[in-house]
Design an enzyme around this catalytic site. Structure first.
Site, PDB file in Angstrom:
ATOM      1  N   ASP A 104      -9.373  -1.900   8.089  1.00 32.37           N
ATOM      2  CA  ASP A 104      -9.932  -1.005   9.092  1.00 32.37           C
ATOM      3  C   ASP A 104     -10.438  -1.790  10.292  1.00 32.37           C
ATOM      4  OD1 ASP A 104      -9.486   1.324   7.598  1.00 32.37           O
ATOM      5  OD2 ASP A 104     -11.386   1.120   6.537  1.00 32.37           O
ATOM      6  N   ARG A 159      -6.196   1.774  -3.592  1.00 32.53           N
ATOM      7  CA  ARG A 159      -5.274   1.107  -2.681  1.00 32.53           C
ATOM      8  C   ARG A 159      -5.256  -0.386  -2.939  1.00 32.53           C
ATOM      9  NH1 ARG A 159      -8.942   2.978   1.452  1.00 32.53           N
ATOM     10  NH2 ARG A 159      -8.293   5.018   0.775  1.00 32.53           N
ATOM     11  N   ASP A 168      -6.739  -2.034   2.157  1.00 28.30           N
ATOM     12  CA  ASP A 168      -7.065  -1.175   3.296  1.00 28.30           C
ATOM     13  C   ASP A 168      -7.664  -2.087   4.365  1.00 28.30           C
ATOM     14  OD1 ASP A 168      -7.805   1.225   4.774  1.00 28.30           O
ATOM     15  OD2 ASP A 168      -9.845   0.990   3.994  1.00 28.30           O
ATOM     16  N   ARG A 203       0.828  -1.201   0.000  1.00 28.03           N
ATOM     17  CA  ARG A 203       0.000   0.000   0.000  1.00 28.03           C
ATOM     18  C   ARG A 203       0.866   1.257   0.000  1.00 28.03           C
ATOM     19  NH1 ARG A 203      -5.197   1.794   3.614  1.00 28.03           N
ATOM     20  NH2 ARG A 203      -5.423   3.844   2.691  1.00 28.03           N
TER      21      ARG A 203
HETATM   22  C1  X6L Z   1     -19.424  12.051   0.906  1.00 28.95           C
HETATM   23  C2  X6L Z   1     -18.127  12.318   1.265  1.00 28.95           C
HETATM   24  C3  X6L Z   1     -19.849  10.740   0.854  1.00 28.95           C
HETATM   25  C4  X6L Z   1     -17.251  11.296   1.564  1.00 28.95           C
HETATM   26  C5  X6L Z   1     -18.981   9.710   1.166  1.00 28.95           C
HETATM   27  C6  X6L Z   1     -17.169   7.577   1.926  1.00 28.95           C
HETATM   28  C7  X6L Z   1     -15.380   9.137   2.016  1.00 28.95           C
HETATM   29  C8  X6L Z   1     -16.277   6.559   2.164  1.00 28.95           C
HETATM   30  C9  X6L Z   1     -14.486   8.112   2.246  1.00 28.95           C
HETATM   31  C10 X6L Z   1     -17.674   9.976   1.526  1.00 28.95           C
HETATM   32  C11 X6L Z   1     -16.731   8.885   1.828  1.00 28.95           C
HETATM   33  C12 X6L Z   1     -14.929   6.833   2.323  1.00 28.95           C
HETATM   34  C13 X6L Z   1     -13.507   2.337   0.061  1.00 28.95           C
HETATM   35  C14 X6L Z   1     -14.256   3.165  -0.784  1.00 28.95           C
HETATM   36  C15 X6L Z   1     -12.802   4.344   0.259  1.00 28.95           C
HETATM   37  C16 X6L Z   1     -13.814   0.952   0.096  1.00 28.95           C
HETATM   38  C17 X6L Z   1     -15.549   1.404  -1.491  1.00 28.95           C
HETATM   39  C18 X6L Z   1     -14.005   5.697   2.578  1.00 28.95           C
HETATM   40  C19 X6L Z   1     -12.519   5.899   2.469  1.00 28.95           C
HETATM   41  N1  X6L Z   1     -12.598   3.099   0.712  1.00 28.95           N
HETATM   42  N2  X6L Z   1     -15.259   2.714  -1.562  1.00 28.95           N
HETATM   43  N3  X6L Z   1     -13.808   4.423  -0.635  1.00 28.95           N
HETATM   44  N4  X6L Z   1     -14.843   0.543  -0.694  1.00 28.95           N
HETATM   45  N5  X6L Z   1     -16.543   0.913  -2.233  1.00 28.95           N
HETATM   46  O1  X6L Z   1     -13.199   0.143   0.799  1.00 28.95           O
HETATM   47  O2  X6L Z   1     -14.416   4.593   2.862  1.00 28.95           O
HETATM   48  S1  X6L Z   1     -11.967   5.755   0.791  1.00 28.95           S
HETATM   49 MG    MG Z   2     -11.327   2.174   4.769  1.00 29.94          MG
HETATM   50 MG    MG Z   3      -8.169   2.655   6.480  1.00 31.41          MG
END
Ligand code: X6L
Ligand code: MG
Ligand code: MG
Length: 164
Positions: A97, A92, A95, A83
């Site tokens: 968590d 990535r 990840d 990563r």
């Molecule tokens: C508005 C603003 C709506 C931000 C949602 C949601 C930000 C999730 C970060 C958000 C917002 C994240 C994954 C991902 C990421 C994952 C999928 C996060 C951190 N990690 N999408 N996006 N799976 N499908 O593991 O979860 S970045």
């Molecule tokens: Mg995450």
């Molecule tokens: Mg994380």
């Protein structure tokens, strides 16, 4: 011995193999035993939308590690799997968590448990509900939350795609 749940996500490289490798490393870590793994899901990217779909799942573990020791074990595995942190919320290889640590609430500068936004994310709540339907989070059963989120966010169980 504590029961914990770990969220896994990947959208770079061979995500299925990477997740298999991560699970092997998790189970091989001192003080961690993997006791269950949910099905894999293909999920729409959230946060930063201009990237590939993710493969997500959740692992159930028993651990003797403290929360911070567990967190560093997870971060070490992320690093081992290559990563590299570039774009915020960007692609990535893997990840990991820490979602739940027993029924403990932890608020530290570098670790919040339960994960503060997990109840908004289908890619966490749907596989979590597969592992433990009785689990409750802020007074709602995860299976109820998961059903609602699955109707709002794109998420497809990978086994469902084999015949297509
Ligand atoms: C508005 C603003 C709506 C931000 C949602 C949601 C930000 C999730 C970060 C958000 C917002 C994240 C994954 C991902 C990421 C994952 C999928 C996060 C951190 N990690 N999408 N996006 N799976 N499908 O593991 O979860 S970045
Ligand atoms: Mg995450
Ligand atoms: Mg994380």
């Amino acid at each position: 011995m504590l029961r914990c749940y770990i969220g896994l996500g990947s959208n770079q490289g061979d995500s299925k193999s990477i997740i298999a490798e991560v699970l092997k490393k998790l189970n091989g870590s001192t003080g961690i035993e993997v006791t269950g793994v949910a099905p894999l899901y293909r999920t729409a990217p959230q946060g930063y939308l201009e990237q590939d779909d993710f493969i997500n799942t959740v692992a159930e573990i028993n651990t003797t590690l403290s929360p911070l020791a567990l967190l560093s074990a997870l971060q070490q595995i992320e690093t081992d799997l290559g990563r590299v942190r570039t774009v915020r919320w960007g692609p990535r290889t893997v990840d990991l968590d820490l979602l739940l640590y027993g029924d403990e609430t932890i608020i530290l500068p570098k670790l919040q448990v339960p994960h503060p936004r997990m109840h908004q994310r289908a890619f966490v709540m749907v596989p979590l509900a597969d592992l433990n339907k009785e689990l409750e989070l802020s007074g709602e059963r995860v299976s109820v939350t998961a059903k609602r989120l699955a109707g709002e966010q794109r998420i497809v169980k990978l086994d469902d795609m084999r015949l297509s």
